[in-house]
Motif scaffolding. Structure first.
Motif, PDB file in Angstrom:
ATOM      1  N   SER A  20     -38.686-116.870 -93.302  1.00 15.57           N
ATOM      2  CA  SER A  20     -39.896-117.697 -93.767  1.00 15.57           C
ATOM      3  C   SER A  20     -39.526-119.012 -94.216  1.00 15.57           C
ATOM      4  N   ALA A  97     -51.994-123.412 -92.965  1.00 14.46           N
ATOM      5  CA  ALA A  97     -51.207-122.769 -92.002  1.00 14.46           C
ATOM      6  C   ALA A  97     -51.406-123.208 -90.636  1.00 14.46           C
ATOM      7  N   THR A 233     -48.380-117.900 -97.577  1.00 12.29           N
ATOM      8  CA  THR A 233     -47.579-117.305 -96.576  1.00 12.29           C
ATOM      9  C   THR A 233     -46.626-116.040 -97.654  1.00 12.29           C
ATOM     10  N   SER A 322     -44.287-116.223 -89.794  1.00 13.90           N
ATOM     11  CA  SER A 322     -44.644-116.051 -91.286  1.00 13.90           C
ATOM     12  C   SER A 322     -45.914-116.852 -91.464  1.00 13.90           C
ATOM     13  N   LEU A 323     -46.084-117.962 -90.933  1.00 13.26           N
ATOM     14  CA  LEU A 323     -47.212-118.715 -91.096  1.00 13.26           C
ATOM     15  C   LEU A 323     -48.369-118.170 -90.410  1.00 13.26           C
TER      16      LEU A 323
END
Ligand code: PHE
Length: 446
Positions: A20, A97, A233, A322-323
């Motif tokens: 990430s 995000a 995140t 990951s976002l």
């Protein structure tokens, strides 16, 4: 809630979190920011900020996730049941995000387009001016960057849709080591270019007169962005981490990987820049305009160029899912959709936003926020406002709202792992970090 799963191994946790953290921020943004902000003086400021401010926020964020054991919103609801306002941090994270992913997938899409172009030898023998003209044509077409961004989003969604362990953890465990190998190959090749010595000077010999408040604000924003801190995140990933895992140990590994890869990326890129006497301050274009044309002129350049853009793509992919996980965790847990449906719903929203971001870069586009086009506005606002603001709220919650004993137990796994750094961490998070963030907001200007 029982079946939400967790990462299977310690290596999986570190690979996913480092995956990430290591992203376009390290390989596309960091080198050009170093170039624009005075070389090693920026790097030193960046290192100090990352160790004293960002890493502690990362620890706080990850530990909150593990305490709450849910998505961002659910975590704040569980930890502060009577104070709904704190759920605002969760909403801010969800919006962030979307904002980051929408411009992020556009750049990641460029990297896919550049892989294709490198494979067919499209850059060979071209000057910077010619590559620039091609690139401008690509952007102006509108549909090409949109199509590549959507291809990238589909890949991201396919991985996220395959599940936490089978999709996210497994891909991170595979892609992160590959990424490190690719980067080392590129640095070794750059070592043999004439400009390596000059790059070392530029990257290692500081000129402290270059450290201004603006540079510090830029370093802080970059550090938050690069360590994926301030939007949930790491909180979401933290919610998948087992209670026996040592949080500070994981964060130390992630920090080292993130910083090392950013600096190595500098050593892969700047030798080519100096060898051909290019100004290192060429900004966001550095990686996409300058590099391909430089590669086109050196031995083994085509392979270098392919490897470089594959590297950029891998880095972007592990960050992008990951976002996305912030949104997917929210949709599955709060709106009770299945993972696959959650991914599809998110995809639709993201595809629309990414399309707008890509189109906003066409000449004369009306898609603007103030003086910036949508793409640049999303990039600036997320790093310099949304992440530090989210980080500030997370830190205030962790250090001022929750009882000291509660956070101490979480960081030391109920006293089973060393708590020696806890007092330092607590002091930093209670006083230094909030003050530094507030000072940063005061110095912010657009
Ligand atoms: N850390 C990623 C990068 O450096 C970007 C990112 C920001 C990812 C915030 C997740 C959350 O490219």
């Amino acid at each position: 809630m029982e079946n939400r799963g967790s990462f299977a191994s310690r290596f999986g946790v570190i690979a996913a979190m480092a995956g990430s953290a290591v992203g376009l921020g390290n390989i596309w943004k960091f080198p050009y920011m170093v170039g624009e902000n005075g070389g090693s003086a920026f790097i030193i400021t960046y290192l100090i900020i990352s160790v004293l401010i960002t890493a502690p926020v990362l620890i706080a964020e990850m530990s909150l996730g593990r305490m709450g054991g849910q998505n961002v919103l659910g975590t704040f609801r569980t930890l502060a049941p009577k104070q709904k306002a704190w759920q605002g941090v969760g909403w801010l994270g969800l919006i962030t995000a979307f904002v980051i992913l929408s411009f992020y997938s556009v750049i990641a899409g460029w990297s896919l387009a550049f892989i294709k172009e490198s494979v067919v030898g499209g850059f060979m023998g071209k000057s910077v001016t010619e590559v620039t003209a091609d690139f401008n044509g690509f952007i102006a077409s509108g549909w090409q960057p949109v199509a590549w961004a959507i291809v990238f989003l589909v890949m991201t969604c396919l991985i996220a849709g395959s599940g936490l362990q089978k999709g996210i953890e497994r891909s991170s465990k595979l892609l992160m080591p590959l990424l490190a190998v690719l980067l080392v190959v590129l640095v070794v090749r750059s070592f043999f270019l004439g400009g390596f010595g000059e790059s070392v000077q530029f990257l290692v010999k500081p000129d402290f007169s270059k450290i201004t408040p603006e540079v510090m604000v830029a370093a802080l924003g970059q550090s938050f962005f690069s360590l994926s801190v301030g939007m949930g995140t790491m909180l979401t990933y933290g919610s998948y981490v087992k209670k026996s895992e040592n949080i500070t140990g994981v964060v130390t590994n992630v920090l080292i990987a993130d910083v090392a890869i950013a600096i190595l990326a500098g050593f892969a890129i700047f030798p080519a820049v100096f060898t051909f006497d290019i100004n290192p301050t060429s900004g966001p274009d550095l990686v996409f305009l300058t590099l391909p044309s430089l590669f086109a002129q050196i031995g083994g350049g085509q392979i270098m160029s392919i490897l470089f853009f594959v590297l950029l793509f891998f880095a972007a992919l592990t960050s992008a899912f990951s976002l996305l996980e912030v949104v997917v965790a929210y949709v599955t847990e709060e709106l009770k959709l299945k993972r696959r449906s959650a991914v599809i719903v998110s995809f639709v929203g993201l595809a629309i936003l990414a399309t707008l971001c890509a189109m906003s870069q066409m000449p004369d586009s009306a898609l603007r926020l103030g003086s910036l086009n949508l793409f640049d506005a999303f990039d600036k606002v997320s790093s310099n406002v949304m992440l530090p603001l989210g980080g500030l709220l997370i830190v205030l919650f962790w250090a001022w709202k929750l009882p000291k004993q509660r956070v101490q137990e979480e960081i030391t796994n109920n006293g089973t792992c060393s708590g020696r750094i806890f007092p330092v961490l607590y002091f930093l998070l209670r006083y230094i970090v909030p003050v530094a963030l507030v000072i940063m907001f005061i110095n912010l200007n657009f």
